[in-house]
Design a protein around this motif. Structure first.
Motif, short mmCIF file in Angstrom:
data_model
loop_
_atom_site.label_atom_id
_atom_site.label_comp_id
_atom_site.label_asym_id
_atom_site.label_seq_id
_atom_site.Cartn_x
_atom_site.Cartn_y
_atom_site.Cartn_z
N ALA A 64 0.85 -1.19 0.00
CA ALA A 64 0.00 0.00 0.00
C ALA A 64 0.89 1.24 0.00
CB ALA A 64 -0.91 -0.01 1.23
N ALA A 65 0.43 2.30 -0.66
CA ALA A 65 1.25 3.50 -0.84
C ALA A 65 1.78 4.05 0.48
CB ALA A 65 0.46 4.55 -1.59
N ALA A 66 0.91 4.12 1.50
CA ALA A 66 1.33 4.67 2.79
C ALA A 66 2.41 3.81 3.43
CB ALA A 66 0.13 4.81 3.71
N ASP A 67 2.27 2.49 3.30
CA ASP A 67 3.26 1.58 3.88
C ASP A 67 4.58 1.67 3.12
OD1 ASP A 67 1.23 0.83 5.59
OD2 ASP A 67 0.77 -1.02 4.50
N ARG A 68 4.46 1.68 1.80
CA ARG A 68 5.66 1.82 0.98
C ARG A 68 6.41 3.10 1.33
NH1 ARG A 68 3.57 3.32 -4.13
NH2 ARG A 68 3.88 5.45 -3.36
N ASP A 69 5.69 4.20 1.41
CA ASP A 69 6.33 5.48 1.69
C ASP A 69 6.97 5.50 3.08
OD1 ASP A 69 5.59 6.33 -0.80
OD2 ASP A 69 3.90 7.54 -0.12
N ALA A 70 6.35 4.81 4.04
CA ALA A 70 6.92 4.76 5.39
C ALA A 70 8.25 4.02 5.38
CB ALA A 70 5.94 4.08 6.34
N VAL A 71 8.32 2.91 4.66
CA VAL A 71 9.56 2.14 4.57
C VAL A 71 10.64 2.96 3.86
CG1 VAL A 71 10.66 0.09 3.58
CG2 VAL A 71 8.41 -0.10 4.64
N VAL A 72 10.27 3.55 2.72
CA VAL A 72 11.25 4.32 1.95
C VAL A 72 11.74 5.52 2.74
CG1 VAL A 72 11.53 5.75 -0.11
CG2 VAL A 72 10.39 3.54 -0.28
N ALA A 73 10.84 6.21 3.44
CA ALA A 73 11.23 7.38 4.21
C ALA A 73 12.24 7.01 5.29
CB ALA A 73 10.00 8.03 4.84
#
Length: 306
Positions: free
Chosen positions: A198-207
């Motif tokens: 999910a976009a929010a999860d992906r962005d949390a990992v990448v951040a």
């Protein structure tokens, strides 16, 4: 982590797309970031008015890294073009290595995936532990997450879901660093993060990965290998290290590099066992391996933090 003596290493079955084979139809474009405030986990678009740059062949990236390998280093290399799905493994891309802190990424992926698929809540305090485990490679944070979120099961679930035949949990329940994996399996995990989460999860990992600190909580300098120039929205990685008796150092660098010239996104894993040498010499050697590969992708590397 304490020094480890290498045990028998197993070789798992591999599914590798050859760089010279007929390409399969590519997956859909990477999803766009959810907001301007999040770290861009996708490659910036190329202007329609500019002359298109040639897409870098995945095989060339692997060859560049292996061509820079110094004598005595055991090196597992794998590179995956996230946009096309093409994966090329180097000579030891399917060799099992002790994962060390790369296991932190596996557990975090499982936490987020189960939150979506099973409705399992993640406490706000544990989300902070995720940030510490990925950005500062905090072993204490990882140990807490390993215990609370079924670390052994997490490794098995991620391996089963993604078909990672060579990624296996440790024999000793508490020794999360003894998880085994391969360069090829690690780039598949990054593909899952960028393509499937999910976009929010992906962005949390990448951040969290893009916020990698110069020095980890245990005092080890993290800016080496893919992070030789430091992390950015264009390149981010999870680093791993441990003294390795009698060889010297086990040192890994695995992450994502965006080629802004072509808009292609590459997952790259460099897993190594190095002859007995200083920690800084080991970091410099892996940075030298990463530099020509990253240079091909327009993300040239320099010497790491000492």
């Amino acid at each position: 982590m304490p020094a480890r003596r290498p045990g028998p290493l197993l070789f798992g079955a591999l599914v590798v797309v050859s760089a010279c084979g007929s390409p399969a139809p590519g997956p859909p474009p990477l999803p766009a970031p959810t907001s301007e405030s999040t770290v861009d986990s996708t490659a910036p678009s190329v202007s329609a008015t500019s002359e298109p740059a040639p897409v870098v062949a995945v095989r060339d990236v692997v060859d560049a890294a292996e061509g820079a390998m110094p004598p005595g280093m055991t090196l597992g290399v794998a590179v995956l073009d996230v946009d096309t799905g093409e994966l090329v493994e180097g000579r030891l891309g399917g060799r099992q290595f002790m994962a060390a802190s790369l296991s932190k990424l596996i557990v975090v992926v499982d936490m987020f995936d189960r939150r979506r698929s099973e409705g399992r809540e993640i406490a706000e305090a544990d989300l902070k532990l995720v940030d510490r485990a990925l950005s500062s490679s905090d072993d204490g944070a990882m140990s807490a997450l390993w215990g609370r979120y079924d670390g052994l099961g997490a490794v098995r679930r991620v391996a089963g879901q993604l078909g990672l035949t060579a990624t296996r949990p440790p024999d000793d329940h508490g020794e999360w660093g003894d998880t085994t994996t391969t360069a090829g399996d690690i780039v598949r995990i990054y593909q899952h993060i960028l393509r499937d989460m999910a976009a929010a999860d992906r962005d949390a990992v990448v951040a969290a990965l893009a916020a990698a600190q110069p020095v980890a909580t245990d005092g080890f300098a993290q800016y080496y290998g893919l992070l030789g120039p430091g992390p950015s929205a264009q390149r981010y990685a999870k680093q791993a290290w441990v003294p390795w008796a009698p060889a010297g150092h086990l040192l890994h660098s695995a992450g994502v590099v965006h080629d802004t010239r072509t808009g292609h996104t590459y997952a790259m894993a460099l897993l190594s066992i190095q002859p007995r040498t200083s920690a800084q010499a080991a970091r410099d050697r892996l940075t030298a391996v990463a530099a020509p590969a990253m240079g091909l992708l327009g993300a040239g590397s320099t010497g790491g933090t000492r």
